[in-house]
Design an enzyme around this catalytic site. Structure first.
Site, PDB file in Angstrom:
ATOM      1  CG  HIS A 129     -24.670 -10.027  -2.275  1.00 22.74           C
ATOM      2  ND1 HIS A 129     -25.775  -9.528  -2.399  1.00 22.74           N
ATOM      3  CD2 HIS A 129     -25.231 -11.414  -1.919  1.00 22.74           C
ATOM      4  CE1 HIS A 129     -27.044  -9.989  -2.477  1.00 22.74           C
ATOM      5  NE2 HIS A 129     -26.656 -11.211  -1.964  1.00 22.74           N
ATOM      6  CG  ASP A 158     -30.370 -12.062  -2.127  1.00 20.24           C
ATOM      7  OD1 ASP A 158     -31.205 -12.916  -1.921  1.00 20.24           O
ATOM      8  OD2 ASP A 158     -28.987 -12.585  -1.993  1.00 20.24           O
ATOM      9  CB  SER A 171     -25.519  -6.534  -0.869  1.00 17.16           C
ATOM     10  OG  SER A 171     -24.916  -6.414  -2.111  1.00 17.16           O
TER      11      SER A 171
END
Lengths: 197, 292
Positions: A38, A130, A11
């Site tokens: 992301h 995540d 991310s």
């Protein structure tokens, strides 16, 4: 039998980390790499282009039902989940998972359930958690879990969460990840010691 | 290794690597889908495996069950469970003016073609709760084409069709939809199209004057007319390649010559038998014109 696929998630700070990591893989790397980074839901294919400039591997944005080819990096498109099927990818616009679409957890779990112990999961820098559940699934199915050393991560939250979820994960500084992936890609599974679960 | 099952991403409750038997589970899933088809007539047998498996496990976990076979027992004996599962299996995630760039391109490249027709027939296949149908209706109205258009909006699922007909969407999404609308080339103020009512945004009912909502199953039903435009965005991604190919045959047969087929932005006609029958208009958007 040996490893069949690399599943990678990141991310915040991902672009810099990925640029470095993918630059370290040789053009004849023998595994397909599926990547979730992301990003904003409307961002276009720029990420793929930036990564393409950094690596000798072919980088492409994942399209629905695209076949998995060795040495190709498949980037999850913005606003879609990517699921790994036997030999190809499927896309989905199901609800975001933990606020993320694409979700690293979803992609990792599908890799684990499809490729079982032939899966390598890699978690890099990021500002949320995540990937940790998906990495646990990869480990539980007998796959290999690699995590960027949080000390070398731009944001340590994601790798720290992954280590917490998978204490058995190999934790490596960023510059050690590409060489380790290369090693693993050349290692036959039969040579691996099967650890009792 | 202790892994909290409930924390899993909904893709299989059994996280014990020693006892997970993917081949056996595949048999269970195939049996369940065969049973659903033969008992209820819904055909999910050719859906993309990883994603249908993920959704089955979500239902299994939510019901506190522990295997696909346990779900099968319930689904076959309890129609209410089938209803629930039907909602799980038909993805109903959508948005108004999703992928604004597509609508912009549609205005620029397809609308001029449509202007040459005296009457325009549009099939919106897999319309779900209707957000994209209303989006297209708004676009056609702004382009002065609505009065000569008829939109056939179909979905496999009667429940979502009822919601589409009602035309009430969550108020909290209006900001997002407004931004999409502007980036899609919207010509007015988006708020002109709805009023806050019944705890939601009630859309102008005249937008559905020329819309026919009806149940249609892409897997088992045939073509029902000939169209100038077929929209089917992010629906076929849940099908396997064989079924995708079959549905493309249905679309080809349902499309007038020089008609336009619209797919989702990450879908492709590559490797489909009908690939050569289409020309892509204005890539990267997935807008294809039937040329042979």
């Amino acid at each position: 039998m040996s490893y069949s696929i690399v599943a990678m998630g990141t991310s915040w700070g991902g672009l810099a980390a990925l640029t470095k990591l993918l630059a370290g893989l040789p053009a004849d790397f023998r595994l397909p790499v599926v990547l979730v980074q992301h990003r904003g839901k409307d961002s276009e294919g720029l990420l793929g282009e930036l990564l393409q400039d950094a690596t000798p591997l072919q980088v492409c944005e994942a399209e629905d039902k695209v076949s998995l080819t060795p040495g190709v990096v498949y980037v999850a498109p913005a606003n879609y989940h990517v699921l790994i099927e036997q030999g190809y990818l499927s896309l989905s616009i199901e609800e975001p998972v933990r606020f993320s679409r694409p979700s690293i957890d979803v992609m990792f779990a599908s890799a684990a359930d499809t490729y079982l112990s032939a899966t390598i999961g890699v978690v890099l820098t990021g500002a949320n958690e995540d990937g940790s559940r998906g990495l646990a699934q990869i480990a539980a199915r007998g796959g290999k879990a690699l995590v960027q050393d949080p000390k070398t991560a731009e944001i340590p939250i994601m790798p720290s969460a992954a280590i917490k979820a998978v204490p058995s994960a190999e934790v490596l500084p960023l510059e050690r990840l590409a060489p380790r992936l290369l090693e693993l890609s050349q290692e036959p599974t039969s040579a691996r010691v099967r650890r009792a679960v | 290794m202790a892994v909290p099952i409930a924390a899993g991403p909904g893709t299989g409750g059994d996280l014990d690597g020693q006892s997970f038997k993917p081949d056996l589970e595949r048999i269970e899933i195939e049996l369940l889908l065969e049973g659903i088809f033969r008992h209820y007539g819904f055909d999910f047998r050719s859906y993309a495996y990883a994603s249908i498996r993920r959704r089955l496990w979500k239902r299994i976990e939510e019901e506190g069950l522990s295997s696909v076979s346990a779900l099968q027992e319930k689904v076959l004996h309890e129609p209410e469970m089938m209803e629930k599962l039907l909602l799980d299996l038909s993805i109903n995630v959508t948005a108004m003016f999703r992928d604004p760039g597509f609508y912009q391109t549609f205005r620029e490249h397809v609308v001029p073609l449509l202007r040459t027709y005296p009457f325009i027939r549009i099939w919106h296949a897999g319309c779900s709760t209707g957000e994209e149908v209303y989006s297209m209706a708004i676009l056609l109205r702004e382009e002065g084409l609505y009065e000569r258009a008829r939109i056939y909006a179909t979905d496999i699922n009667e429940v979502v069709l009822q919601r589409a007909k009602a035309g009430i969407f969550p108020l909290e999404r209006m900001q997002e939809y407004t931004e999409n609308y502007i980036r899609a080339g919207g010509k007015r103020s988006f708020s002109e199209y709805y009023t806050a009512k019944y705890g939601g945004a009630l859309f102008d009912q005249s937008l559905t004057k020329n819309v026919v909502f009806s149940q249609h199953n892409l897997v088992t039903d045939r073509s029902f007319s000939e169209f100038n435009v077929i929209l089917c965005r992010n629906v076929l991604i849940y099908f396997d390649k064989t079924l995708q190919s079959k549905v493309h045959g249905l679309f080809y047969d349902s499309l007038a010559m020089f008609g336009v087929l619209v797919l989702g932005s990450k879908e492709t006609l590559r490797f489909m038998a009908h690939e050569d029958c289409y020309q892509q208009i204005a890539p990267p958007e997935k807008i294809f014109r039937k040329v042979r």
